[in-house]
Design a protein around this motif. Sequence first.
Motif, PDB file in Angstrom:
ATOM      1  N   LEU A 137       0.828  -1.203   0.000  1.00 46.53           N
ATOM      2  CA  LEU A 137       0.000   0.000   0.000  1.00 46.53           C
ATOM      3  C   LEU A 137       0.866   1.259   0.000  1.00 46.53           C
ATOM      4  N   HIS A 150      -2.896   4.478  -2.415  1.00 41.07           N
ATOM      5  CA  HIS A 150      -3.178   5.248  -1.206  1.00 41.07           C
ATOM      6  C   HIS A 150      -3.496   6.679  -1.583  1.00 41.07           C
ATOM      7  N   SER A 173      -9.997  -7.646   9.824  1.00 39.79           N
ATOM      8  CA  SER A 173      -9.351  -6.342   9.913  1.00 39.79           C
ATOM      9  C   SER A 173      -7.995  -6.462  10.596  1.00 39.79           C
ATOM     10  N   TYR A 180      -3.796   2.996  11.835  1.00 38.44           N
ATOM     11  CA  TYR A 180      -4.666   2.684  10.709  1.00 38.44           C
ATOM     12  C   TYR A 180      -5.296   1.314  10.908  1.00 38.44           C
ATOM     13  N   LEU A 182      -6.967  -1.753   8.449  1.00 34.15           N
ATOM     14  CA  LEU A 182      -7.174  -2.275   7.098  1.00 34.15           C
ATOM     15  C   LEU A 182      -8.253  -3.341   7.156  1.00 34.15           C
ATOM     16  N   TRP A 216      -6.206   1.636  -0.247  1.00 33.09           N
ATOM     17  CA  TRP A 216      -7.097   0.549  -0.640  1.00 33.09           C
ATOM     18  C   TRP A 216      -6.387  -0.325  -1.667  1.00 33.09           C
ATOM     19  N   GLY A 235      -9.776  -4.454  -0.240  1.00 36.22           N
ATOM     20  CA  GLY A 235      -9.460  -3.963   1.094  1.00 36.22           C
ATOM     21  C   GLY A 235      -9.463  -2.449   1.141  1.00 36.22           C
ATOM     22  N   MET A 237      -8.286   0.809   3.819  1.00 31.88           N
ATOM     23  CA  MET A 237      -7.590   1.243   5.037  1.00 31.88           C
ATOM     24  C   MET A 237      -8.070   2.646   5.410  1.00 31.88           C
TER      25      MET A 237
END
Length: 508
Positions: A137, A150, A173, A180, A182, A216, A235, A237
Amino acid sequence: MPEAVARPGTVPLARRRLLDSLGPLLREWLPRQRWFAGKGRPITGFELVSATDLLPPGSPQGLIHLLVRVKQPPASAEPPAPRSSDCYQLLIGVHQALPRHLAPALIGHARTGPLSGQTLYEALHDPRLADVLLEALRSRARIGSLCFEHDSETELPAKLPPRVLGAEQSNSSLIYGESYILKLLRRVVEGVNPDLELPLVLARDGCRQVPAPAAWFLADGSAGRGHATETSVLGVMTPFLSGAEGAWELALDALAARRPFTEEAHGLGRATGAVHASLGRALPTVTLGRAQLAVLARAMTDRLDGAAEVVPALREFAPRLRTAFTELGALDPAELAWSAQRVHGDLHLGQCLRQRSGEWSVIDFEGEPARPLAERRLPQPPVRDVAGMLRSFDYAARTLPRTAAQEHAAGPGGSVSDMGSGSAGEDPAAAGPDSSWYAEWAEDCRAAYCAGYAEVAGRDPRADPVLLRAYETDKAVYEVVYESRNRPDWVSVPMAAVRRLAAAAGPR
């Protein structure tokens, strides 16, 4: 989508043979996972949609990202109509011998196929493998069909220590360094997922009540199977709200202490109104005419009819429940103060957090995962979210006395899951002398929530009783089906609402 995946120290593995190693293990492991939606139905086969090695050759262990379609027979007459297969996202760690601290993450030992002799495990529990996702990421990596991104104004730090969020949920998660979180979507669908779409829209509109996505990652469908397919969100974040408290836990604490929850409910109403106002500004709205109301009423009626086939206890109440939807279909649109717009789609106390500052945040915009993605993205009257929260207050008020009664009956060491619930029509909150107090607690919360909502949105949901009753009824029916599938000993909780809503309709 890559045709092969490499494991350290081996030649690339043919994609079609990877399931020789994984299939026997996944048949046993998947049904035990909280996020697996196909419980109670046999797994008849697997289809490997994609396989991507996230670690380079020569690494002491492997990390394989998989999208696997699980084939199962459909459940009979269950609303909404189930798919015969669902696509799941898996992150599989591969190790010669699993370290002792990772023993709870064990999936199994491969005995056949290209991974034969290797130990496979849930990679999210391995800090080193979880760090691979963070680095992808940070660097906006593209690995096979996976695209990591990101926010341009966000600089993600490196080497944030990861940990798995322990709460049960329909996804998984990872928390990185208390900074953070995710969220990895387990059940993957092609198309624009509202769990990323709506928070991005709200961030651009300046909505403070929803954490803005920081990063993401996606599966780029254009890279696979020889033909173009849609991109899938895998996903998202967002900033981790350290020290925030969940509204569900706060509500149960208030009930246990026998104190009101009206101040909190009022704040939740204001937060919901702010989110709806922002979505209404940022995205198109649709006028509710007779045709739209008829479609809504017909869909609710169909869901009720399907639910009555699945849960026989609903059948005696179905004729009176159906009147809520009949009245909705016959409603004069001129009497409504609402239009249809994008909404949260699955709003309840468990989707709200109170920050240390006292402000409320709303999370998890995925909607009800069992519903098709296209349906989750349709404009809806905002009252749908309001009804979900009102049902949640009722759930909390009926959960605490029910749980306490069961713990008393079970004795020391007993658990709710070990207890039967008696008749599906039994009201768990009516068993003791305090039942009226719990009912009044819920009603006070409902009134405070609607008042707070009206202060921000400019309209009180109670001013449209036909619309509100229809959505509350639809939600209660959904809950009965959900509990019958996942927690049969809790069916009595939404059934109490079914009885109340049916009684409000009067005689047949």
